[in-house]
Design a protein around this motif. Structure first.
Motif, PDB file in Angstrom:
ATOM      1  N   VAL A 106      38.469  39.365  35.320  1.00  0.00           N
ATOM      2  CA  VAL A 106      39.173  39.466  36.605  1.00  0.00           C
ATOM      3  C   VAL A 106      40.598  39.971  36.419  1.00  0.00           C
ATOM      4  CG1 VAL A 106      37.717  37.709  37.665  1.00  0.00           C
ATOM      5  CG2 VAL A 106      39.906  37.034  36.646  1.00  0.00           C
ATOM      6  N   ARG A 107      41.201  39.732  35.264  1.00  0.00           N
ATOM      7  CA  ARG A 107      42.542  40.284  35.018  1.00  0.00           C
ATOM      8  C   ARG A 107      42.482  41.807  34.877  1.00  0.00           C
ATOM      9  NH1 ARG A 107      46.623  36.681  34.250  1.00  0.00           N
ATOM     10  NH2 ARG A 107      46.080  34.534  33.718  1.00  0.00           N
ATOM     11  N   PRO A 134      37.452  32.568  37.114  1.00  0.00           N
ATOM     12  CA  PRO A 134      37.569  31.482  36.138  1.00  0.00           C
ATOM     13  C   PRO A 134      37.795  30.113  36.763  1.00  0.00           C
ATOM     14  CG  PRO A 134      39.556  32.825  36.159  1.00  0.00           C
ATOM     15  CD  PRO A 134      38.537  33.553  36.985  1.00  0.00           C
ATOM     16  N   SER A 135      38.207  30.060  38.034  1.00  0.00           N
ATOM     17  CA  SER A 135      38.438  28.761  38.677  1.00  0.00           C
ATOM     18  C   SER A 135      37.274  28.348  39.578  1.00  0.00           C
ATOM     19  CB  SER A 135      39.738  28.795  39.498  1.00  0.00           C
ATOM     20  OG  SER A 135      39.687  29.780  40.516  1.00  0.00           O
ATOM     21  N   LYS A 167      49.302  32.510  36.036  1.00  0.00           N
ATOM     22  CA  LYS A 167      48.992  31.682  34.861  1.00  0.00           C
ATOM     23  C   LYS A 167      47.496  31.467  34.691  1.00  0.00           C
ATOM     24  CE  LYS A 167      49.904  27.220  32.671  1.00  0.00           C
ATOM     25  NZ  LYS A 167      50.617  25.913  32.781  1.00  0.00           N
ATOM     26  N   LEU A 168      46.793  31.161  35.786  1.00  0.00           N
ATOM     27  CA  LEU A 168      45.359  30.895  35.717  1.00  0.00           C
ATOM     28  C   LEU A 168      44.541  31.954  36.453  1.00  0.00           C
ATOM     29  CD1 LEU A 168      45.186  27.008  36.115  1.00  0.00           C
ATOM     30  CD2 LEU A 168      45.125  28.363  34.025  1.00  0.00           C
ATOM     31  N   ALA A 169      45.128  33.133  36.618  1.00  0.00           N
ATOM     32  CA  ALA A 169      44.438  34.266  37.254  1.00  0.00           C
ATOM     33  C   ALA A 169      43.972  33.924  38.662  1.00  0.00           C
ATOM     34  CB  ALA A 169      43.259  34.735  36.394  1.00  0.00           C
ATOM     35  N   THR A 170      44.865  33.306  39.455  1.00  0.00           N
ATOM     36  CA  THR A 170      44.558  33.027  40.853  1.00  0.00           C
ATOM     37  C   THR A 170      45.328  33.950  41.796  1.00  0.00           C
ATOM     38  OG1 THR A 170      46.302  31.352  41.060  1.00  0.00           O
ATOM     39  CG2 THR A 170      44.106  30.593  40.373  1.00  0.00           C
ATOM     40  N   ILE A 207      36.196  21.543  37.907  1.00  0.00           N
ATOM     41  CA  ILE A 207      37.393  21.201  37.139  1.00  0.00           C
ATOM     42  C   ILE A 207      38.371  22.377  37.131  1.00  0.00           C
ATOM     43  CG2 ILE A 207      36.425  21.908  34.895  1.00  0.00           C
ATOM     44  CD1 ILE A 207      37.971  19.505  33.686  1.00  0.00           C
ATOM     45  N   GLY A 208      37.845  23.594  37.101  1.00  0.00           N
ATOM     46  CA  GLY A 208      38.704  24.768  37.149  1.00  0.00           C
ATOM     47  C   GLY A 208      39.438  24.871  38.472  1.00  0.00           C
TER      48      GLY A 208
END
Length: 369
Positions: free
Chosen positions: A240-241, A345-346, A327-330, A350-351
């Motif tokens: 996704v990045r 990834p989220s 930071k978490l690709a959101t 838990i993600g």
């Protein structure tokens, strides 16, 4: 004298203004809302949560009855309140569609989170440097958006030749309720993910089944530990990045072999066939010319992210994905004032928790709040 034409015109629609709008009140949306409030934003003027479902529980409230606390992947605690505080987790036979909504409702009440429901977000656009969010319950205006709409509303069925000609029944995981309704029928289960395995297991106990997958399934021995989970998430995050569509976790990790799957293998339910080439009026046909008569085709072919309402913002790349940063690709690369929590990834429970905390912080920093 009043102009009759103006008198007949509907009154101007009031626009509800807020700093941050959270779309969706599942795990990701509730986690995000919790962290926005913990960081000092006031419900209403500071942030508002919209949810399309009539009750608390996100997509969990629509899951099939046989999905119980003993069979579902673990439901991770939301921040600040353990699942066990609202649900007796010792009762493993409790339906997930009952237990999780009960937990989410208790969570919303404890932390006084402002969830407006049922509200369907229809389209999001830009007006005067603010987001204009049109819904079936009015118009909202926000400086930033945390989108947490998940995938449940976007079931995916691949378009195989002849699909519209099939005279039997076709349904998706999204529509499944019980295996008993297929008794006496031949069911073709299409898909190689965890849901496909779960439903194949149930249905194969009551009737004849044929399992069809696009790729040869890979079964992994041993527990799916934290290290394996981190590696899987890292691979999805890398995609996704780069602006590529996210893959499923199973495509990275394989299917974990457990006693239930081993029992399926032993009774012959895991005899996988290659993907069909076309659908006939009475069944399916493979590329080598073989045909199979079938009564039902169950498409366990996954879901796509429910992001159609964001289409006017043109967030997607030519690849079909969305370039993610943060930071978490959101954070959306093309529009940093939008965070997609529960995307890529989220997407795990838990993600979604971790991403909700980071998205709240990063978005507030971007907006200077």
């Amino acid at each position: 004298m009043t102009d009759p034409a103006s008198a007949a015109a509907p009154p101007a629609q009031a626009v509800v203004k807020t700093d941050i709008l959270v779309i969706g009140a599942g795990q990701a949306g509730l986690s995000s809302a919790y962290h926005l409030k913990q960081r000092g934003l006031a419900p209403g003027r500071g942030f508002v949560v919209l949810d399309r479902s009539p009750e608390a529980g996100g997509a969990w409230q629509y899951r099939w009855p046989s999905l119980t606390l003993s069979t579902v992947n673990r439901v991770h605690d939301l921040p600040g309140m353990a699942f066990a505080e609202a649900v007796d987790t010792s009762e493993a036979t409790v339906e997930a569609a009952v237990a999780v909504p009960r937990y989410f409702a208790a969570y919303e009440e404890r932390f006084e989170l402002p969830v407006a429901r049922p509200v369907v977000v229809q389209v999001v656009g830009l007006r005067d440097d603010r987001f204009r969010i049109e819904t079936d319950r009015g118009v909202f205006s926000a400086r930033g958006i945390i989108n947490a709409t998940g995938t449940w509303e976007s079931p995916f069925i691949p378009d195989y030749p002849g699909r519209e000609l099939f005279r039997g029944r076709q349904l998706h995981t999204h529509d499944y309720r019980t295996a008993a309704e297929f008794a006496g029928q031949h069911v073709v289960v299409v898909g190689g993910g965890i849901s496909a395995i779960q439903l194949l297991d149930e249905i194969s106990l009551v009737t004849r089944t044929t399992w069809v997958t696009r790729r040869e399934p890979v079964f992994t021995e041993g527990p799916f530990d934290q290290e394996a989970g981190r590696k899987a998430v890292a691979m999805i995050e890398e995609r996704v990045r780069q602006g590529l569509p996210p893959n499923s976790v199973v495509s990275v990790t394989g299917l974990p072999m457990n006693p239930r799957i081993a029992a399926m293998r032993d009774r012959g339910a895991l005899l996988r066939q290659p993907m069909l080439a076309e659908i006939t009026p009475t069944g399916i046909r493979w590329a080598d010319g073989r045909e199979l008569a079938a009564d039902v085709i169950l498409w366990c072919t996954g879901f796509r992210s429910s992001l159609d309402h964001l289409a006017p913002l043109q967030l997607r790349e030519p690849s079909g994905g969305i370039t993610m940063t943060g930071k978490l690709a959101t954070q959306v690369g093309r529009e940093p004032r939008i965070h997609l929590v529960g995307y890529g990834p989220s997407a795990s429970t838990i993600g979604a928790n971790r991403a909700g905390a980071v998205a709240a912080r990063e978005l507030m920093e971007t907006l200077g709040i």
